[in-house]
Scaffold this motif. Structure first.
Motif, PDB file in Angstrom:
ATOM      1  N   TRP A 175       0.839  -1.203   0.000  1.00 51.13           N
ATOM      2  CA  TRP A 175       0.000   0.000   0.000  1.00 51.13           C
ATOM      3  C   TRP A 175       0.876   1.256   0.000  1.00 51.13           C
ATOM      4  O   TRP A 175       0.652   2.193  -0.769  1.00 51.13           O
ATOM      5  N   LEU A 178       2.679   1.664  -3.430  1.00 48.42           N
ATOM      6  CA  LEU A 178       1.761   2.123  -4.474  1.00 48.42           C
ATOM      7  C   LEU A 178       1.309   3.556  -4.229  1.00 48.42           C
ATOM      8  O   LEU A 178       1.194   4.352  -5.175  1.00 48.42           O
ATOM      9  N   ARG A 181       4.206   5.778  -5.121  1.00 48.54           N
ATOM     10  CA  ARG A 181       4.366   5.774  -6.585  1.00 48.54           C
ATOM     11  C   ARG A 181       3.298   6.644  -7.237  1.00 48.54           C
ATOM     12  O   ARG A 181       3.554   7.336  -8.219  1.00 48.54           O
ATOM     13  N   ARG A 182       2.093   6.592  -6.671  1.00 52.07           N
ATOM     14  CA  ARG A 182       0.987   7.387  -7.203  1.00 52.07           C
ATOM     15  C   ARG A 182       1.304   8.882  -7.097  1.00 52.07           C
ATOM     16  O   ARG A 182       0.795   9.687  -7.857  1.00 52.07           O
TER      17      ARG A 182
END
Length: 193
Positions: A175, A178, A181-182
Protein backbone atom coordinates in the motif's frame (compact mmCIF):
# COMPACT_ATOMS: atom_id res chain seq x y z
CA UNK A 1 5.39 -18.71 25.21
CA UNK A 2 4.65 -17.02 28.52
CA UNK A 3 1.84 -14.54 29.09
CA UNK A 4 4.34 -11.68 29.37
CA UNK A 5 5.97 -12.66 26.05
CA UNK A 6 2.55 -12.75 24.38
CA UNK A 7 1.71 -9.32 25.81
CA UNK A 8 4.99 -7.88 24.53
CA UNK A 9 4.48 -9.59 21.16
CA UNK A 10 0.94 -8.27 20.64
CA UNK A 11 1.49 -4.75 22.03
CA UNK A 12 4.55 -4.21 19.82
CA UNK A 13 2.61 -5.47 16.80
CA UNK A 14 -0.24 -3.05 17.42
CA UNK A 15 2.09 -0.06 17.79
CA UNK A 16 3.90 -0.94 14.56
CA UNK A 17 0.65 -1.32 12.61
CA UNK A 18 -0.52 2.12 13.78
CA UNK A 19 2.87 3.66 12.95
CA UNK A 20 2.73 2.43 9.36
CA UNK A 21 -0.65 4.04 8.76
CA UNK A 22 1.06 7.34 9.56
CA UNK A 23 4.11 6.48 7.43
CA UNK A 24 2.02 5.88 4.33
CA UNK A 25 0.57 9.35 4.88
CA UNK A 26 4.11 10.72 5.49
CA UNK A 27 2.94 12.02 8.88
CA UNK A 28 5.55 12.49 11.64
CA UNK A 29 3.43 10.51 14.14
CA UNK A 30 4.95 7.50 12.38
CA UNK A 31 8.14 8.07 14.38
CA UNK A 32 6.32 8.33 17.73
CA UNK A 33 4.41 5.06 17.40
CA UNK A 34 7.42 3.31 15.91
CA UNK A 35 9.61 4.44 18.81
CA UNK A 36 6.96 3.34 21.32
CA UNK A 37 7.08 -0.21 19.88
CA UNK A 38 10.77 -0.50 20.69
CA UNK A 39 10.28 -1.13 24.39
CA UNK A 40 8.05 -4.21 24.10
CA UNK A 41 10.11 -5.60 21.24
CA UNK A 42 13.43 -4.94 22.95
CA UNK A 43 12.24 -6.76 26.07
CA UNK A 44 10.77 -9.59 23.99
CA UNK A 45 13.97 -10.15 22.03
CA UNK A 46 16.17 -9.98 25.12
CA UNK A 47 13.89 -12.46 26.86
CA UNK A 48 14.09 -14.93 23.96
CA UNK A 49 17.86 -14.56 23.42
CA UNK A 50 17.55 -12.82 20.04
CA UNK A 51 20.40 -10.39 20.67
CA UNK A 52 20.85 -9.11 17.12
CA UNK A 53 17.15 -8.21 17.00
CA UNK A 54 17.37 -6.68 20.50
CA UNK A 55 20.27 -4.53 19.29
CA UNK A 56 18.22 -3.68 16.22
CA UNK A 57 15.67 -2.06 18.53
CA UNK A 58 18.37 0.31 19.81
CA UNK A 59 19.28 1.05 16.19
CA UNK A 60 15.62 1.71 15.44
CA UNK A 61 15.51 4.21 18.30
CA UNK A 62 18.45 6.07 16.80
CA UNK A 63 16.76 5.97 13.39
CA UNK A 64 13.50 7.07 14.97
CA UNK A 65 15.02 10.10 16.64
CA UNK A 66 17.17 10.79 13.59
CA UNK A 67 14.18 10.48 11.23
CA UNK A 68 12.07 12.83 13.34
CA UNK A 69 14.84 15.41 13.23
CA UNK A 70 15.45 15.00 9.50
CA UNK A 71 11.79 15.33 8.63
CA UNK A 72 11.58 18.50 10.76
CA UNK A 73 14.73 19.95 9.14
CA UNK A 74 13.43 19.09 5.66
CA UNK A 75 10.03 20.64 6.41
CA UNK A 76 11.75 23.80 7.67
CA UNK A 77 13.87 23.89 4.52
CA UNK A 78 10.83 23.40 2.26
CA UNK A 79 8.52 25.80 4.09
CA UNK A 80 10.92 28.58 5.12
CA UNK A 81 14.01 28.02 2.99
CA UNK A 82 16.24 27.39 6.02
CA UNK A 83 19.08 25.12 4.93
CA UNK A 84 20.90 22.62 7.11
CA UNK A 85 24.12 20.65 6.80
CA UNK A 86 22.52 17.79 4.90
CA UNK A 87 25.58 15.59 4.48
CA UNK A 88 26.23 15.52 8.21
CA UNK A 89 22.61 14.97 9.28
CA UNK A 90 21.82 12.38 6.61
CA UNK A 91 24.82 10.25 7.55
CA UNK A 92 24.90 10.67 11.34
CA UNK A 93 22.19 8.11 12.13
CA UNK A 94 23.62 5.63 9.67
CA UNK A 95 27.09 5.73 11.21
CA UNK A 96 25.80 5.32 14.78
CA UNK A 97 23.52 2.48 13.73
CA UNK A 98 26.30 0.59 11.98
CA UNK A 99 28.30 0.72 15.21
CA UNK A 100 25.42 -0.76 17.21
CA UNK A 101 24.82 -3.40 14.55
CA UNK A 102 28.49 -4.40 14.53
CA UNK A 103 28.47 -4.72 18.31
CA UNK A 104 25.33 -6.88 18.42
CA UNK A 105 26.67 -9.13 15.68
CA UNK A 106 29.94 -9.51 17.56
CA UNK A 107 28.19 -10.74 20.74
CA UNK A 108 25.89 -13.14 18.89
CA UNK A 109 26.84 -16.77 18.54
CA UNK A 110 26.05 -18.03 15.07
CA UNK A 111 25.26 -21.55 16.19
CA UNK A 112 22.57 -22.50 13.67
CA UNK A 113 20.95 -21.38 10.43
CA UNK A 114 18.34 -19.34 12.34
CA UNK A 115 21.14 -17.07 13.56
CA UNK A 116 21.91 -16.18 9.95
CA UNK A 117 18.23 -15.56 9.24
CA UNK A 118 18.18 -13.20 12.24
CA UNK A 119 21.27 -11.46 10.85
CA UNK A 120 19.64 -11.06 7.41
CA UNK A 121 16.44 -9.65 8.91
CA UNK A 122 18.43 -7.13 10.95
CA UNK A 123 20.72 -6.09 8.08
CA UNK A 124 17.86 -5.57 5.63
CA UNK A 125 15.81 -3.77 8.29
CA UNK A 126 18.66 -1.32 8.81
CA UNK A 127 18.86 -0.63 5.09
CA UNK A 128 15.09 -0.15 4.85
CA UNK A 129 15.01 2.08 7.91
CA UNK A 130 17.80 4.27 6.57
CA UNK A 131 15.94 4.64 3.27
CA UNK A 132 12.76 5.45 5.22
CA UNK A 133 14.49 8.36 7.01
CA UNK A 134 15.25 9.72 3.53
CA UNK A 135 11.70 8.93 2.36
CA UNK A 136 12.99 6.93 -0.61
CA UNK A 137 10.26 4.91 -2.23
CA UNK A 138 12.39 1.77 -2.68
CA UNK A 139 12.47 1.40 1.11
CA UNK A 140 9.04 -0.23 0.79
CA UNK A 141 10.49 -2.97 -1.43
CA UNK A 142 13.15 -3.78 1.14
CA UNK A 143 10.51 -3.83 3.89
CA UNK A 144 8.50 -6.34 1.83
CA UNK A 145 11.58 -8.57 1.66
CA UNK A 146 12.11 -8.27 5.42
CA UNK A 147 8.48 -9.23 6.05
CA UNK A 148 8.71 -12.29 3.79
CA UNK A 149 11.91 -13.54 5.46
CA UNK A 150 10.54 -12.84 8.95
CA UNK A 151 7.48 -15.11 8.69
CA UNK A 152 9.29 -18.46 9.03
CA UNK A 153 11.68 -16.99 11.60
CA UNK A 154 8.95 -15.79 13.96
CA UNK A 155 6.95 -18.98 13.46
CA UNK A 156 10.06 -20.88 14.55
CA UNK A 157 10.19 -18.75 17.72
CA UNK A 158 6.44 -19.21 18.29
CA UNK A 159 5.93 -15.43 18.25
CA UNK A 160 2.51 -15.51 16.65
CA UNK A 161 1.66 -11.81 16.75
CA UNK A 162 4.97 -11.00 15.05
CA UNK A 163 4.26 -13.72 12.49
CA UNK A 164 0.78 -12.34 11.76
CA UNK A 165 2.14 -8.81 11.79
CA UNK A 166 4.50 -9.67 8.93
CA UNK A 167 1.51 -10.33 6.66
CA UNK A 168 -0.10 -7.06 7.72
CA UNK A 169 3.19 -5.21 7.26
CA UNK A 170 3.72 -6.77 3.85
CA UNK A 171 0.27 -5.58 2.77
CA UNK A 172 0.89 -2.12 4.24
CA UNK A 173 4.25 -1.99 2.48
CA UNK A 174 2.55 -2.73 -0.83
CA UNK A 175 0.00 0.00 0.00
CA UNK A 176 2.78 2.44 0.93
CA UNK A 177 4.79 1.66 -2.19
CA UNK A 178 1.76 2.12 -4.47
CA UNK A 179 0.68 5.26 -2.62
CA UNK A 180 4.12 6.85 -2.93
CA UNK A 181 4.37 5.77 -6.58
CA UNK A 182 0.99 7.39 -7.20
CA UNK A 183 2.59 10.63 -6.02
CA UNK A 184 4.44 10.39 -9.33
CA UNK A 185 7.97 10.14 -7.95
CA UNK A 186 10.66 7.90 -9.38
CA UNK A 187 11.96 5.19 -7.06
CA UNK A 188 15.29 6.96 -6.45
CA UNK A 189 14.00 10.42 -5.52
CA UNK A 190 13.43 11.52 -1.93
CA UNK A 191 9.89 12.53 -1.09
CA UNK A 192 9.45 15.90 0.62
CA UNK A 193 6.13 16.28 2.41
Amino acid sequence: MTVSQALLDWSGALLIAVSLVFLVRKHPAYWHFGNASLLPYGLLYLGTGQYILAGLQVSYLIFGLHGMLLWALEARREERGIRFHEGFWYNLGWVMTLGIFAYTVSVTRFTDSWSFVQFTIAALSLLANWATTRRWIWSWLVWMTVNAISVPYYLHLELYALTALQGVLFGMSVWGYLSWRRDGLPASVAVHA
